[in-house]
Enzyme design. Structure first.
Site, short mmCIF file in Angstrom:
data_model
loop_
_atom_site.label_atom_id
_atom_site.label_comp_id
_atom_site.label_asym_id
_atom_site.label_seq_id
_atom_site.Cartn_x
_atom_site.Cartn_y
_atom_site.Cartn_z
CG ASP A 156 -1.59 5.11 8.57
OD1 ASP A 156 -0.43 4.69 8.79
OD2 ASP A 156 -2.13 5.04 7.44
CB SER A 213 -0.94 0.01 1.20
OG SER A 213 -0.22 -0.11 2.41
CG HIS A 269 -0.30 4.09 4.72
ND1 HIS A 269 -0.71 3.23 5.70
CD2 HIS A 269 -0.14 3.36 3.60
CE1 HIS A 269 -0.78 1.99 5.19
NE2 HIS A 269 -0.45 2.05 3.93
#
Ligand SMILES: *[C@@H]1O[C@H](CO)[C@@H](O)[C@H](O)[C@H]1NC(C)=O
Ligand SMILES: *[C@@H]1O[C@H](CO)[C@@H](O)[C@H](O)[C@H]1NC(C)=O
Ligand SMILES: *[C@@H]1O[C@H](CO)[C@@H](O)[C@H](O)[C@H]1NC(C)=O
Ligand SMILES: *[C@@H]1O[C@H](CO)[C@@H](O)[C@H](O)[C@H]1NC(C)=O
Ligand SMILES: *[C@@H]1O[C@H](CO)[C@@H](O)[C@H](O)[C@H]1NC(C)=O
Ligand SMILES: *[C@@H]1O[C@H](CO)[C@@H](O)[C@H](O)[C@H]1NC(C)=O
Length: 416
Positions: free
Chosen positions: A392, A144, A395
């Site tokens: 998070d 990702s 990311h």
């Protein structure tokens, strides 16, 4: 995202407290994949800012100086001009990375740029990049984070041309965008292990069974399309700490953390090294010779816990050089990458023209301020200032530090 697995590994080594271990293991299975949820879009309340190209202050420094310059060794310096695009000007930012729209209050993280010690790194020139990529295909292969990378590139090119999505697959994790006026194709290929893997996660990322990983069999999803690629960015690693059974030559050779006690424990860095050997030997052996950039490890910056137990990343400015050296897992996975890369380079002299590192680890390590944190969700603290929100810290916000990866990619590709 699986980093707890590393702690678990230590626990397993000590063979202490089996009950806690089992509890942790089940927690890990439930949460194995750090799903980023999408939130209904509401009108953006973030202030759009103007992007001013910023070459002025050190434009005296050589334009062609990047030839001999190590682009990966440098420091983050203030950049009053700010980012090259805004959240309102780019339609490609996915909600979990759209930090400003999600209400991130501090904006200081947007005003830095990477300064290599020996040269000036120009911001990507979308026109020049697209011209260099005319009739060509760039593939981004991995997990990702590669999606994060692709979205940044789409945003940086958007002021010249919008990529048109012409394909999607794997629950939208693989996609292809085409830029018709330049006939440039950007292909994002979801292959988080790079090798063949049976993954039993449902759409919410809940794992129903151990991953079966075939360490000696590259994933044909990318190898079969390989002859059509002109430029390739490959990166993996983030998924390796997960519980998995390892296969080689159609035989189970061991596993990492699995519950079946009759299998040998194999550390995930060893599995990662084996996979990289396969990738690099495939590249060396293939008669098709695109430019391959192996992108190095992406550090997460969770502090005071992991993603599943309250870890967060609250810093609002970069580290200075030498201020932070990463976690054990960062240093270890990065070392595996450097060792395997050096081994592959030593093996074939012609490789050096075709195989390079996109060594973004050192510059990314210094950006604890660039992650979405709680702002992967839309306005997480509107209802309750003290809400418990899952962060998070892996990311990256867009715009954000990943844009620099593309500035460097552009330098390499347009000078190739
Ligand atoms: C792309 O290829 C076509 C013919 O196949 C050619 O006419 C055109 O000039 C090429 N464009 C670029 C940017 O190389
Ligand atoms: C676009 O590029 C591909 C190669 O990537 C080439 O095969 C095709 O002919 C090009 N199309 C045009 C219209 O130039
Ligand atoms: C793979 O397994 C087969 C038997 O299943 C064996 O004959 C062969 O030598 C093995 N190859 C390697 C490289 O271990
Ligand atoms: C381990 O035990 C399982 C049953 O629990 C069995 O199916 C498997 O074949 C065994 N594997 C090895 C390598 O002995
Ligand atoms: C070394 O190169 C040979 C031929 O180029 C290849 O078959 C072999 O797999 C390579 N080994 C590694 C470790 O890359
Ligand atoms: C290299 O390629 C040849 C044919 O292209 C194939 O037979 C051989 O198995 C390959 N070797 C490796 C190490 O991938």
């Amino acid at each position: 995202m699986g980093f707890s697995a590393w702690e678990l590994w230590h626990a397993l080594q000590k063979k202490s407290n089996q009950i806690i271990l089992k509890l942790l293991l089940s927690a890990l299975l439930v949460g194995l994949s750090f799903r980023l949820f999408f939130f209904p879009t509401t009108p953006s309340s973030s202030t759009p800012f103007l992007a001013i190209p910023n070459a002025a202050e050190d434009s005296t420094v050589l334009e062609s100086g990047t030839e001999q310059c190590d682009l990966f060794s440098g420091e983050w310096i203030p950049n009053p001009a700010g980012p090259a695009y805004s959240t309102t000007s780019c339609p490609f930012i996915e909600d979990p990375q759209n930090c400003l729209k999600n209400g991130r209050p501090d904006t200081g993280y947007l005003y830095w740029r990477w300064k290599p010690h020996d040269c000036y790194l120009p911001p990507i020139d979308a026109n020049k990049f697209l011209q260099a990529m005319g009739n060509k295909t760039l593939a981004l292969i991995g997990d990702s984070i590669l999606n994060n990378h692709a979205r940044s590139l789409l945003c940086l090119l958007a002021k010249v041309e919008l990529g048109e999505e012409v394909y999607h697959g794997d629950y939208f994790k693989s996609r292809t965008w085409h830029f018709p006026s330049h006939n440039f194709t950007l292909s994002l290929i979801w292959s988080p292990f790079l090798v063949k893997a049976d993954i039993f996660e449902d759409e919410n990322g809940v794992s129903k069974s151990e991953i079966q990983l075939y360490l000696d069999t590259l994933n044909s999803k990318w190898t079969s399309a390989y002859p059509t690629f002109d430029y390739v960015v490959i990166s993996a690693g983030q998924w390796f700490p997960k519980t998995a059974v390892y296969w080689e030559n159609n035989t189970v050779i061991g596993c990492h953390y699995c519950s079946r006690k009759n299998l040998t424990e194999i550390g995930f860095p060893i599995a990662y090294g084996k996979v990289l050997q396969k990738v690099f030997s495939f590249v060396a052996n293939s008669s098709h010779k695109p430019l391959i950039l192996y992108r190095t490890w992406t550090p997460e910056h969770f502090e005071n816990g992991e993603w599943w137990n309250g870890g967060s990343c609250k810093r609002t400015r970069p580290y200075r050089k030498g201020e932070y050296d990463g976690k054990d897992i960062d240093r270890m996975m990065y070392r595996v990458e450097l060792e395997e890369f050096e081994r592959a380079r030593a093996n074939g002299s012609e490789d050096s023209r075709h195989l390079r590192l996109l060594d973004t680890y050192p510059l990314s390590l210094l950006r604890p301020d660039g992650h979405s944190g709680p702002y992967r969700q839309f306005r997480p603290f509107d209802k309750d200032k003290n809400a418990m929100v899952r962060n998070d810290c892996l990311h990256w916000c867009l715009p954000g530090p990943v844009d620099t990866w593309n500035d460097i990619l552009s330098e390499i590709v347009t000078n190739h």
